[in-house]
Design an enzyme around this catalytic site. Structure first.
Site, PDB file in Angstrom:
ATOM      1  N   ARG A 108      49.908  49.734  38.585  1.00 34.07           N
ATOM      2  CA  ARG A 108      48.681  48.967  38.283  1.00 34.07           C
ATOM      3  C   ARG A 108      48.310  49.290  36.846  1.00 34.07           C
ATOM      4  O   ARG A 108      47.989  50.442  36.542  1.00 34.07           O
ATOM      5  CB  ARG A 108      47.559  49.344  39.251  1.00 34.07           C
ATOM      6  CG  ARG A 108      46.206  48.825  38.801  1.00 34.07           C
ATOM      7  CD  ARG A 108      45.138  48.984  39.858  1.00 34.07           C
ATOM      8  NE  ARG A 108      45.299  48.010  40.926  1.00 34.07           N
ATOM      9  CZ  ARG A 108      44.352  47.680  41.796  1.00 34.07           C
ATOM     10  NH1 ARG A 108      43.163  48.257  41.741  1.00 34.07           N
ATOM     11  NH2 ARG A 108      44.589  46.783  42.732  1.00 34.07           N
ATOM     12  N   HIS A 135      48.359  39.435  40.306  1.00 32.85           N
ATOM     13  CA  HIS A 135      48.160  40.383  41.419  1.00 32.85           C
ATOM     14  C   HIS A 135      48.986  39.885  42.621  1.00 32.85           C
ATOM     15  O   HIS A 135      48.439  39.464  43.639  1.00 32.85           O
ATOM     16  CB  HIS A 135      46.666  40.451  41.759  1.00 32.85           C
ATOM     17  CG  HIS A 135      46.264  41.644  42.571  1.00 32.85           C
ATOM     18  ND1 HIS A 135      47.156  42.628  42.986  1.00 32.85           N
ATOM     19  CD2 HIS A 135      45.042  42.030  43.072  1.00 32.85           C
ATOM     20  CE1 HIS A 135      46.512  43.538  43.680  1.00 32.85           C
ATOM     21  NE2 HIS A 135      45.236  43.205  43.748  1.00 32.85           N
ATOM     22  N   GLN A 138      48.410  41.029  46.323  1.00 29.74           N
ATOM     23  CA  GLN A 138      47.207  40.430  46.906  1.00 29.74           C
ATOM     24  C   GLN A 138      47.532  39.032  47.437  1.00 29.74           C
ATOM     25  O   GLN A 138      47.150  38.673  48.559  1.00 29.74           O
ATOM     26  CB  GLN A 138      46.111  40.344  45.835  1.00 29.74           C
ATOM     27  CG  GLN A 138      44.809  39.775  46.336  1.00 29.74           C
ATOM     28  CD  GLN A 138      44.137  40.691  47.339  1.00 29.74           C
ATOM     29  OE1 GLN A 138      43.976  41.877  47.071  1.00 29.74           O
ATOM     30  NE2 GLN A 138      43.754  40.176  48.493  1.00 29.74           N
ATOM     31  N   ASP A 229      36.414  35.686  43.637  1.00 33.68           N
ATOM     32  CA  ASP A 229      36.665  37.065  43.205  1.00 33.68           C
ATOM     33  C   ASP A 229      35.520  37.458  42.276  1.00 33.68           C
ATOM     34  O   ASP A 229      34.726  36.602  41.839  1.00 33.68           O
ATOM     35  CB  ASP A 229      38.031  37.136  42.496  1.00 33.68           C
ATOM     36  CG  ASP A 229      38.421  38.557  42.086  1.00 33.68           C
ATOM     37  OD1 ASP A 229      37.819  39.523  42.608  1.00 33.68           O
ATOM     38  OD2 ASP A 229      39.328  38.710  41.237  1.00 33.68           O
ATOM     39  N   CYS A 269      39.392  38.943  47.571  1.00 31.99           N
ATOM     40  CA  CYS A 269      40.334  40.074  47.531  1.00 31.99           C
ATOM     41  C   CYS A 269      39.619  41.409  47.682  1.00 31.99           C
ATOM     42  O   CYS A 269      40.244  42.394  48.059  1.00 31.99           O
ATOM     43  CB  CYS A 269      41.118  40.038  46.228  1.00 31.99           C
ATOM     44  SG  CYS A 269      40.046  40.138  44.771  1.00 31.99           S
ATOM     45  N   ARG A 297      47.084  43.502  53.452  1.00 37.05           N
ATOM     46  CA  ARG A 297      47.737  44.113  52.293  1.00 37.05           C
ATOM     47  C   ARG A 297      48.822  45.072  52.786  1.00 37.05           C
ATOM     48  O   ARG A 297      49.938  45.088  52.263  1.00 37.05           O
ATOM     49  CB  ARG A 297      46.704  44.890  51.453  1.00 37.05           C
ATOM     50  CG  ARG A 297      45.675  44.055  50.733  1.00 37.05           C
ATOM     51  CD  ARG A 297      46.289  43.205  49.644  1.00 37.05           C
ATOM     52  NE  ARG A 297      47.036  43.998  48.676  1.00 37.05           N
ATOM     53  CZ  ARG A 297      46.505  44.609  47.616  1.00 37.05           C
ATOM     54  NH1 ARG A 297      45.213  44.493  47.363  1.00 37.05           N
ATOM     55  NH2 ARG A 297      47.267  45.316  46.777  1.00 37.05           N
TER      56      ARG A 297
HETATM   57  N1   CP Z   1      42.017  43.904  46.275  1.00 36.61           N
HETATM   58  C1   CP Z   1      42.378  45.017  45.614  1.00 36.61           C
HETATM   59  O1   CP Z   1      43.413  45.083  44.925  1.00 36.61           O
HETATM   60  O2   CP Z   1      41.534  46.064  45.818  1.00 36.61           O
HETATM   61  P1   CP Z   1      41.577  47.474  45.062  1.00 36.61           P
HETATM   62  O3   CP Z   1      41.240  47.230  43.616  1.00 36.61           O
HETATM   63  O4   CP Z   1      40.579  48.331  45.774  1.00 36.61           O
HETATM   64  O5   CP Z   1      42.976  48.025  45.175  1.00 36.61           O
HETATM   65  N1  NVA Z   2      40.054  40.467  39.322  1.00 38.18           N
HETATM   66  C1  NVA Z   2      39.811  41.817  39.803  1.00 38.18           C
HETATM   67  C2  NVA Z   2      40.598  42.076  41.037  1.00 38.18           C
HETATM   68  C3  NVA Z   2      40.381  43.421  41.666  1.00 38.18           C
HETATM   69  C4  NVA Z   2      41.237  43.646  42.867  1.00 38.18           C
HETATM   70  C5  NVA Z   2      40.119  42.811  38.711  1.00 38.18           C
HETATM   71  O1  NVA Z   2      41.136  42.660  38.011  1.00 38.18           O
HETATM   72  O2  NVA Z   2      39.353  43.757  38.535  1.00 38.18           O
END
Ligand code: CP
Ligand code: NVA
Length: 314
Positions: A108, A135, A138, A229, A269, A297
């Site tokens: 990540r 992502h 997701q 989101d 998400c 997930r």
């Molecule tokens: N939806 C998602 O990726 O959540 P987190 O940021 O908690 O991993």
């Molecule tokens: N769009 C959000 C998603 C988090 C899971 C971010 O990137 O923070």
């Protein structure tokens, strides 16, 4: 007896790189893993996965770690909040060390290119666990959830309303590959990036998926699912006020869900900022699928990892 998957050794940087049939293979395996977890208990036997996280996480971290343990593998979390990958040593050297110890790298990162660069140099699969642009894990869980709740993905219609961000982009690729109609509704200036949109349109040209863009919140009408989101993604805190102002008319509330139509489900998400992009009334309603998405997930990622590095049960 082993059952190697045609997906063995692949990276998952973006679903734009995967065919509809490959995605369906993972979704079908995820449904099977969810139905009969006992059959998957040794599917990652002897496999180690390192998880590099530059940003915070609840769902991604826990669902990967717990999911890998449930399949008999070992996950190691590596906190990269203090220094970005590539700062202490080159991304190339990083990848070429890690591949000597682990069977898969989950990452990540702030910059999408970091994950691309890791995959370029690592001989083991690299899985994108969220970047600024995408992502895919997701979107796998979301398409699984949509299939469970609505049925045939080629007939399903998904409306994404809010910021045209990384999650929106991942859904565009997934819907394009799977033949699912998607309407993306954003304020002007918050549309998905042009390059990603073009790629999704090319993919949709092959599957027949319909992609519609709109600036009108009323365009949610006639969809099976309404997805939103956060308005302020990780790393965008300095733009918070401008984003709130622009996105306020795109909040998902009771009126939005009524406009979508009877039986429409709500998707997110998570994490959600309750009272901003979604109201309590919507996220807490029986038509909300958000915790199913979170559960899925784990099933989707287990299926993914087992196909990339493990032994899928026959
Ligand atoms: N939806 C998602 O990726 O959540 P987190 O940021 O908690 O991993
Ligand atoms: N769009 C959000 C998603 C988090 C899971 C971010 O990137 O923070």
């Amino acid at each position: 007896m082993t059952h190697p998957s045609p997906l063995a050794g692949r990276d998952l940087i973006s679903l734009a790189d995967w065919s509809g049939a490959e995605i369906i293979r993972v979704l079908d395996a995820a449904s099977a893993a969810k139905r009969d977890p006992a059959a998957w208990r040794r599917a990652l036997d002897g496999k180690a996965v390192v998880m590099l996280f530059e940003k915070p996480s609840l769902r991604t971290r826990v669902s990967f770690e717990v999911g890998i343990a449930k399949c008999g593998g070992h996950a190691m979390y590596f906190d990269h909040a203090a220094s970005k990958i590539g700062q202490r040593e080159s991304i190339k050297d990083y990848a070429m060390n890690l591949e000597r110890w682990v069977e898969c790298i989950v990452a990540r990162t702030f910059w999408h290119d970091t994950v691309v660069e890791l995959a370029r140099h690592a001989r083991v699969p690299v899985v994108n666990a969220l970047t600024d642009l995408d992502h895919p894990c997701q979107a796998l869980a979301d398409m699984l959830t949509l299939r469970e709740r609505v049925g045939d993905l080629r007939r399903a219609r998904l409306a994404y309303i809010g910021d045209g961000n990384n999650v929106c982009q991942a859904l565009l690729y997934a819907c394009a590959a799977l033949g699912t109609a998607i309407t993306v509704i954003t304020p002007e200036g918050y549309e998905p990036q042009a390059a990603g949109l073009d790629a999704a349109r090319r993919i949709a040209g092959q599957s027949g998926a319909r992609i519609t863009l709109s600036h009108d919140p009323r365009a949610v009408e006639g969809h099976h699912a309404v997805y939103t989101d956060t308005w302020i993604s990780m790393g965008q805190g300095d733009q918070a006020e401008a984003r709130r102002r622009a996105l306020r008319p795109y909040q998902v509330n009771g009126a939005t869900m009524r406009a979508a139509g009877p039986g429409a489900i709500f998707m997110h998400c998570l994490p959600a900022t309750r009272g901003e992009e979604v109201t309590d009334e919507v996220i807490d309603a029986p038509t909300s699928a958000v915790y199913d998405q979170a559960e899925n997930r784990m099933h989707a990622q287990n299926a993914l990892l087992v196909h990339l590095i493990g032994v899928p049960p026959a």
